[in-house]
Design a protein around this motif. Structure first.
Motif, PDB file in Angstrom:
ATOM      1  N   GLU A  11      -2.754 -11.614  -5.054  1.00  0.00           N
ATOM      2  CA  GLU A  11      -2.838 -13.039  -4.725  1.00  0.00           C
ATOM      3  C   GLU A  11      -4.054 -13.232  -3.806  1.00  0.00           C
ATOM      4  OE1 GLU A  11       1.132 -14.312  -3.516  1.00  0.00           O
ATOM      5  OE2 GLU A  11       2.000 -13.380  -5.283  1.00  0.00           O
ATOM      6  N   GLU A  12      -4.401 -14.472  -3.508  1.00  0.00           N
ATOM      7  CA  GLU A  12      -5.710 -14.787  -2.927  1.00  0.00           C
ATOM      8  C   GLU A  12      -6.040 -14.042  -1.623  1.00  0.00           C
ATOM      9  OE1 GLU A  12      -4.052 -16.675  -4.804  1.00  0.00           O
ATOM     10  OE2 GLU A  12      -5.423 -17.867  -6.053  1.00  0.00           O
ATOM     11  N   PRO A  14      -8.196 -13.522   1.646  1.00  0.00           N
ATOM     12  CA  PRO A  14      -9.018 -14.387   2.502  1.00  0.00           C
ATOM     13  C   PRO A  14     -10.509 -14.114   2.316  1.00  0.00           C
ATOM     14  CG  PRO A  14      -7.137 -13.562   3.731  1.00  0.00           C
ATOM     15  CD  PRO A  14      -7.111 -12.863   2.401  1.00  0.00           C
ATOM     16  N   MET A  17     -12.551 -11.703   4.465  1.00  0.00           N
ATOM     17  CA  MET A  17     -12.266 -10.265   4.443  1.00  0.00           C
ATOM     18  C   MET A  17     -12.869  -9.559   3.230  1.00  0.00           C
ATOM     19  SD  MET A  17      -8.268 -10.301   5.486  1.00  0.00           S
ATOM     20  CE  MET A  17      -7.658 -11.241   6.892  1.00  0.00           C
ATOM     21  N   LYS A 137      -5.594  -7.576   8.597  1.00  0.00           N
ATOM     22  CA  LYS A 137      -4.179  -7.933   8.707  1.00  0.00           C
ATOM     23  C   LYS A 137      -3.577  -7.644   7.341  1.00  0.00           C
ATOM     24  CE  LYS A 137      -4.156 -12.083  11.620  1.00  0.00           C
ATOM     25  NZ  LYS A 137      -4.003 -13.545  11.509  1.00  0.00           N
ATOM     26  N   SER A 138      -2.424  -7.008   7.307  1.00  0.00           N
ATOM     27  CA  SER A 138      -1.799  -6.778   6.010  1.00  0.00           C
ATOM     28  C   SER A 138      -0.329  -7.154   6.094  1.00  0.00           C
ATOM     29  CB  SER A 138      -1.959  -5.322   5.596  1.00  0.00           C
ATOM     30  OG  SER A 138      -1.260  -4.495   6.497  1.00  0.00           O
ATOM     31  N   MET A 139       0.328  -7.182   4.930  1.00  0.00           N
ATOM     32  CA  MET A 139       1.700  -7.698   4.893  1.00  0.00           C
ATOM     33  C   MET A 139       2.536  -6.969   3.854  1.00  0.00           C
ATOM     34  SD  MET A 139       1.229 -11.224   2.705  1.00  0.00           S
ATOM     35  CE  MET A 139       2.715 -10.965   1.738  1.00  0.00           C
ATOM     36  N   ARG A 140       3.856  -7.131   3.973  1.00  0.00           N
ATOM     37  CA  ARG A 140       4.782  -6.705   2.932  1.00  0.00           C
ATOM     38  C   ARG A 140       5.213  -7.945   2.158  1.00  0.00           C
ATOM     39  NH1 ARG A 140       9.003  -6.031   5.371  1.00  0.00           N
ATOM     40  NH2 ARG A 140       8.259  -6.566   7.442  1.00  0.00           N
ATOM     41  N   TRP A 141       5.827  -7.752   0.999  1.00  0.00           N
ATOM     42  CA  TRP A 141       6.329  -8.881   0.224  1.00  0.00           C
ATOM     43  C   TRP A 141       7.553  -8.415  -0.551  1.00  0.00           C
ATOM     44  CZ3 TRP A 141       1.985  -6.095  -0.556  1.00  0.00           C
ATOM     45  CH2 TRP A 141       1.880  -5.377  -1.746  1.00  0.00           C
ATOM     46  N   GLY A 142       8.357  -9.402  -1.021  1.00  0.00           N
ATOM     47  CA  GLY A 142       9.547  -9.057  -1.799  1.00  0.00           C
ATOM     48  C   GLY A 142      10.389  -8.007  -1.087  1.00  0.00           C
ATOM     49  N   SER A 143      10.847  -7.020  -1.868  1.00  0.00           N
ATOM     50  CA  SER A 143      11.693  -5.978  -1.271  1.00  0.00           C
ATOM     51  C   SER A 143      10.929  -4.679  -1.073  1.00  0.00           C
ATOM     52  CB  SER A 143      12.901  -5.700  -2.168  1.00  0.00           C
ATOM     53  OG  SER A 143      13.588  -6.896  -2.425  1.00  0.00           O
ATOM     54  N   ARG A 147       2.005  -2.135   1.792  1.00  0.00           N
ATOM     55  CA  ARG A 147       1.292  -3.187   2.534  1.00  0.00           C
ATOM     56  C   ARG A 147      -0.028  -3.457   1.842  1.00  0.00           C
ATOM     57  NH1 ARG A 147       3.810  -3.780   7.506  1.00  0.00           N
ATOM     58  NH2 ARG A 147       2.241  -5.308   8.073  1.00  0.00           N
ATOM     59  N   ARG A 150      -2.348  -9.433   0.631  1.00  0.00           N
ATOM     60  CA  ARG A 150      -1.414 -10.389   0.054  1.00  0.00           C
ATOM     61  C   ARG A 150      -0.751  -9.607  -1.076  1.00  0.00           C
ATOM     62  NH1 ARG A 150      -2.893 -12.561   3.929  1.00  0.00           N
ATOM     63  NH2 ARG A 150      -3.504 -14.730   4.313  1.00  0.00           N
ATOM     64  N   PRO A 151       0.319 -10.136  -1.683  1.00  0.00           N
ATOM     65  CA  PRO A 151       1.001  -9.337  -2.702  1.00  0.00           C
ATOM     66  C   PRO A 151       0.040  -8.779  -3.769  1.00  0.00           C
ATOM     67  CG  PRO A 151       2.321 -11.237  -2.164  1.00  0.00           C
ATOM     68  CD  PRO A 151       1.035 -11.392  -1.392  1.00  0.00           C
ATOM     69  N   HIS A 153      -0.525  -7.326  -7.397  1.00  0.00           N
ATOM     70  CA  HIS A 153       0.211  -7.510  -8.649  1.00  0.00           C
ATOM     71  C   HIS A 153      -0.068  -6.448  -9.686  1.00  0.00           C
ATOM     72  CE1 HIS A 153       2.430 -11.247  -8.128  1.00  0.00           C
ATOM     73  NE2 HIS A 153       1.435 -11.645  -7.347  1.00  0.00           N
TER      74      HIS A 153
END
Lengths: 750, 309
Positions: A11-12, A14, A17, A137-143, A147, A150-151, A153
């Motif tokens: 997903e998009e 930034p 970055m 900066k990174s993230m988790r998503w769903g279950s 990281r 963004r998610p 895919h």
């Protein structure tokens, strides 16, 4: 030799970055491949909002098999040593070999690292890169636990050669690598497979994705400038914005729109900032009037109505934004015309720094100092003080609250609207300058005075509370402030004794910091001292002058050890010296960029008046130029020879040879010639130094070169005749004294 | 995707279409929380339900109050009371972006004519001790929604991660309906016999609350309320988990969280009255955050929060 293609589809991402992510992807993957024993011919990485891609060409098909021999313990060594060796090599005892060594029989192991095929290595490296990618900066998503920015895919990872493409088998957190991807979110259609990098870029383009950010940026800039040109207008260049906008679209479509008539009256900087910050629009300027009259926006798609709906929407949003801006502008103008009193009051309650007090207190200090500096900058003290008082008033305005980057620019408009002197208005903007090493320094004397006062107040303040820059940490941009002062002072050739100003301002901060705790008498002492320093310029003398003054009153005044005044007497000169040394360090960096060596600067720093930066720089420039000539180089050698002999003999004899060289004891012609050359040079140098004309002084010094050389060729300094010897040593002293009067040549290397 | 015919004609039709759309996507359509909150995120259906391991999918309208934004109904797009539409799904589904785009189509935004963009905008709520990464969604340069993947709430890591969508309803509706001033926006169908505009419904309340928020509300009372709520929250959470009367385990996370919401709103009102200095501000935010954290700690000790005996 296969080629590797990787695409990480998410997903998009930034925009800010993306460039860094390209570099990281390329470096980490290729480093990993090389470390695992593969080589490659070339690599390139690309990004769009939804994908990072990497192509690696000419990759080796497998890593080579490597054999390594390792020597182990002696065969009669304890069992433990053998077991340790087996663990370290990963072998069993029957795989070892006994060999004779100097000291007996020793175990030898031959370890073979079998080469591995590229796909296995690629899968391993890519998984490691994905799991450890350095996103800001990174993230988790769903279950999941993976990281990413963004998610994530899908992963495309293929190795291709003439015979076709092969998917690199790998799965990470449920995502299995394949050979397919998607095009544009709205204009692309089905997923498609690709067989090589060329195939990938071609199919992406068909699916309305321009892979290369540079191509997108070029496309945007080209279309925008053409569109503006067709109407006799020009796009305001903004490389940062261009890169950002190129990172927001996969299929850039440039549209030019109108700015409502009601808003054209706004200052161009306001239009530009509002459009850029909120809407990421480029500004389009009428080159004749300088006014911003249109905007350029970049959409991410083509539409059946050629962008009409998109443009209408953007124009409407802009109107709302500019209505806000106009609202701020009109309110601010009203305040400005009323004299900005409410703004100044407001700043009395705004904290500048939790130890250094309010903006209001800061402004008062700067105003006082600007008044002090004004005469040296050639400015009227009243104007400088007034300018300093209002230079930061705009920090309380609505526009600057909304757009902090407009500080100073708005101040200038508002001071002008308030009917203040143009020099005062200009200073509101220019006192912030220079903002970087390549930014211009202020020109107008009033701006110069306020700018210097502002920066000096900041530097002394943070020195006073011991918040100095360390390593890469410089949160208050103190290095920039010091360089700004250096460039402004030397650029205008201002004669400012920094030490005096630093001492005064350090005291001002001491007063401000101790107002709550100090007794009235202590504050009185400090204030008196600021005045004394202003008059006489020396902290120590001022300290004594004030204690004397106080002692003359009803009771004797003594500074007892352990009191805060005693501590001040010790600490202030320390801080002051430290800050001056900081200036000198910055100056060295600055002059090194201009090609002046550090030892040349050291030679000048050792001379008196080294807090006068203009003098210092002129001396360094002259010396640097002089040392680049043959005369300079040879004179330096002559000086060093004279100095070395003299120093050695002085040490041996335990005396200083400094007086009484007399020509009547000169035996040789060359000796007499040196006497007369020194007489001539000393006169010229003394005059030139008085006039601070270092070029002439050094020219006169270079006239000494031939006589010195001649002297050393013909004359033996250490003769048996003690009178002649002493006379010659005293003569050498004259060489030393004459040269050291210009610069400390002992500091020069080589 | 559900294609709905034609453009909506009123504010309420946009809300109805969003409700229908998200219901069709499996969300429980909840009602607004019956307390004053600053944003839809404060609804326990988001804040608390984002915690723990249980799956969750909900959508609702939430009236939101921002006392400092009051403009007496004069400003074309600033209100002290407005509506947010909130969707929260846990775990965030892989097609959440597509689901979201479908909702825009449902309210009449034609994807073939408009330029939709996801622009970086990370979300943080210092009062809730929460943050997430995501975007603001732009339609032709206008921010129409906030899209966030929650990473932490009340100091707890979100596992699984919730996806949160927030639509500013007035702004979005003004855009879709082509209205320049919020008060002129049709609230119900303009063809109906008693056609009402947004102004007919809300102009008077905007005026009344703007005056009360800025000048009249008694700050001493607000301060007392703030402190009372803070105390009550602590008291509730200090009660033992087992109810001595019923003999069952009942952790009172929600009643405690109500007090956190109350404290937060009192703080917003105090802020609008201009009686909170810059340094005090941080301290107040810290106090509300401490309540939110304590409530989050309590919620994960409940069944809805994933607690198992």
């Amino acid at each position: 030799m296969p080629d590797l293609l990787i695409e990480l589809f998410s997903e998009e991402i930034p925009a800010r970055m993306q460039a860094r992510a390209c570099d990281d992807l390329k470096k980490r993957v290729t480093d990993g491949l090389v470390e695992a024993g593969l080589t490659y011919a070339s690599a390139a990485a690309f990004s769009t909002p939804r994908r990072l891609a990497l192509t690696v060409e000419g990759l080796t098909g497998e890593s080579p098999t490597v054999r390594e021999e390792r020597k182990g313990p002696r065969t009669d060594a304890p069992e433990k040593a053998l077991q340790g060796f087996l663990r370290a090599t990963g072998l069993t005892q029957d795989q070892l070999e006994k060999r004779d060594d100097k000291k007996g029989q020793v175990w030898f192991a031959t370890i073979e690292k079998t080469g591995r095929p590229a796909p296995v290595i690629v899968a391993e490296v890519l998984e490691d890169v994905i799991r450890n990618f350095p996103w800001p900066k990174s993230m988790r998503w769903g279950s999941g636990t993976l990281r990413w920015v963004r998610p994530l895919h899908s992963i495309l990872c293929i190795l291709s050669d003439e015979s076709g493409a092969q998917v690199v088998p790998m799965t990470i957190d449920g995502i299995t690598a394949g050979d397919s991807t998607e095009g544009h979110r709205f204009m692309g259609s089905q997923r498609f497979s690709v067989s090589s990098f060329d195939d990938y870029t071609a199919k992406l383009k068909k699916a309305c994705v321009m892979l290369d950010p540079a191509e997108r940026a070029d496309h945007i800039w080209h279309d925008a400038t053409n569109m503006a040109f067709a109407q006799g207008l020009e796009v305001v260049e903004d490389k940062g914005l261009l890169a950002e906008v190129a990172g927001l679209v996969e299929w850039p479509v440039v549209l030019m729109g109108q700015i409502g008539k009601d808003f054209l009256e706004l200052p161009p900087e306001v239009l530009q900032t509002s459009m850029k910050e909120h809407q990421k629009f480029f500004s389009v300027r009428d080159p004749k009037s300088g006014q911003i009259v249109r905007f350029v926006t970049v959409a991410n798609r083509e539409t059946a109505d050629n962008g009409a709906t998109i443009l209408a929407g953007n124009e409407k949003v802009l109107s709302a934004r500019l209505s806000d801006a106009r609202f701020f502008w009109e309110n601010d103008l009203r305040e400005a015309k009323a004299g900005m009193g409410t703004w100044l009051d407001k700043l009395d309650n705004v904290t500048f720094h939790n130890q250094l007090g309010t903006q209001g207190a800061r402004i008062a200090r700067i105003a006082k100092l600007a008044r002090e500096i004004a005469p040296q900058a050639g400015a009227d003290p009243d104007l400088a003080e007034q300018a300093a008082k209002f230079a930061k008033a705009d920090l309380a305005s609505e526009m600057v609250y909304e757009f902090p980057e407009l500080q100073g620019i708005m101040g200038r408009y508002y001071c002008a609207a308030a009917g203040m002197d143009p020099a005062v208005a200009e200073a509101a903007q220019m006192h912030y300058k220079p903002l970087g090493p390549s930014d211009d320094f202020p020109l107008n004397p009033v701006s110069v005075a306020v700018s210097l006062a502002d920066k000096l107040d900041t530097l002394t303040g943070f020195w006073e509370i011991d918040e100095k820059p360390t390593g890469s940490k410089d949160p208050y941009a103190l290095r920039r402030a010091a360089l700004g002062i250096i460039r402004t002072v030397t650029g205008h050739n201002l004669r400012v004794g920094l030490e005096r100003l630093i001492d005064m301002q350090l005291l001002e901060h001491t007063i401000a910091l101790s107002l709550d705790t100090a007794e009235e008498r202590e504050v009185y002492f400090l204030e008196e001292m600021v005045d004394e320093i202003a008059k006489f310029g020396v902290f120590g003398a001022a300290f004594h002058a004030v204690t004397d003054k106080l002692a003359g009153k009803d009771e004797p005044f003594e500074v007892e050890e352990g009191t805060w005044l005693a501590r001040l007497r010790a600490s202030l000169p320390e801080k002051s010296d430290d800050l001056l040394a900081f200036f000198h360090d910055r100056l060295k960096v600055h002059l090194r960029d201009e090609g002046i060596r550090h030892d040349v600067i050291d030679a000048c720093l050792a001379m008196p008046g080294n807090d006068d930066l203009s003098l210092l720089v002129r001396r360094a420039e002259a010396l640097s130029a002089f040392l680049k000539t043959d005369e300079g180089e040879n004179l330096l050698q002559g000086f060093k020879r004279a100095n070395n002999i003299l120093t050695k003999e002085e040490e041996k004899d335990g005396v200083e040879y400094r007086y009484g060289a007399d020509v009547k004891f000169a035996e040789e012609d060359s000796e007499k010639a040196l006497f007369s050359a020194l007489d001539d040079a000393e006169t010229v140098i003394a005059q030139a130094m008085k006039a601070e004309d270092f070029g002439v002084a050094m020219g006169a010094m270079s006239a000494l070169r031939a006589p010195i050389d001649g002297f050393f060729e013909a004359v033996q300094v250490n003769t048996d005749n003690q009178i002649v010897r002493r006379n010659r040593l005293n003569l050498l002293h004259r060489i030393r004294e004459t040269c050291l009067g210009v610069a400390d040549l002992t500091q020069i290397e080589g | 995707m559900t294609k709905t015919d034609g453009k909506p004609r009123s504010f309420q039709e946009i809300i109805l279409r969003l409700q229908t759309y998200w219901a069709s996507k499996g969300c429980a359509i909840l009602q607004p929380y019956d307390m004053e909150v600053g944003a839809g995120t404060f609804h326990p259906a988001t804040t608390l339900r984002a915690l723990g391991t249980k799956a969750w999918a909900a959508a609702y309208v939430q009236p939101s109050r921002r006392p400092t934004d009051g403009r007496y109904g004069e400003n074309p797009n600033r209100l002290q009371h407005y509506y947010q539409y909130q969707v929260v799904i846990k775990p965030s589904p892989p097609d959440l972006q597509d689901l979201y785009l479908g909702s825009l189509e449902a309210i009449g935004i034609d994807m073939d004519l408009h330029d939709i963009r996801f622009v970086e905008d990370d979300w943080e709520s210092p009062t809730l001790g929460a943050w997430g990464l995501g975007w603001e969604v732009w339609c032709d340069g206008m921010e129409v929604s906030q899209f966030t993947y929650f990473q932490q709430v009340g100091g707890h890591d979100c596992k699984p991660v919730s996806g949160e969508l927030t639509y500013g309803l007035e702004r979005l509706a003004m855009y879709v309906l082509g209205v320049d001033h919020v008060m002129d926006m049709p609230y119900n169908d303009p063809q109906t016999p008693i056609a009402l505009t947004y102004g007919d419904v809300f102009r008077q309340t905007e005026q009344e609350y703007s005056r009360w928020n800025f000048d009249v509300v008694d700050t001493d009372t607000l301060l007392t309320h703030f402190e009372d709520a803070e105390k009550e929250c602590a008291r509730i959470l200090a009660a033992p988990a087992d109810d001595p009367k019923i003999g069952k385990r009942i952790v009172m996370a929600h009643p405690a969280y109500d007090q956190c919401i109350k404290a937060s709103h009192m703080f917003n009102l105090l802020d609008a009255r201009g009686v909170i200095s810059v340094t005090e501000r941080q301290a107040y935010i810290g106090r509300v955050r401490a309540l939110a954290k304590a409530c989050a700690d309590a919620f994960v000790e409940t069944e809805a929060g994933g607690w198992q005996a």
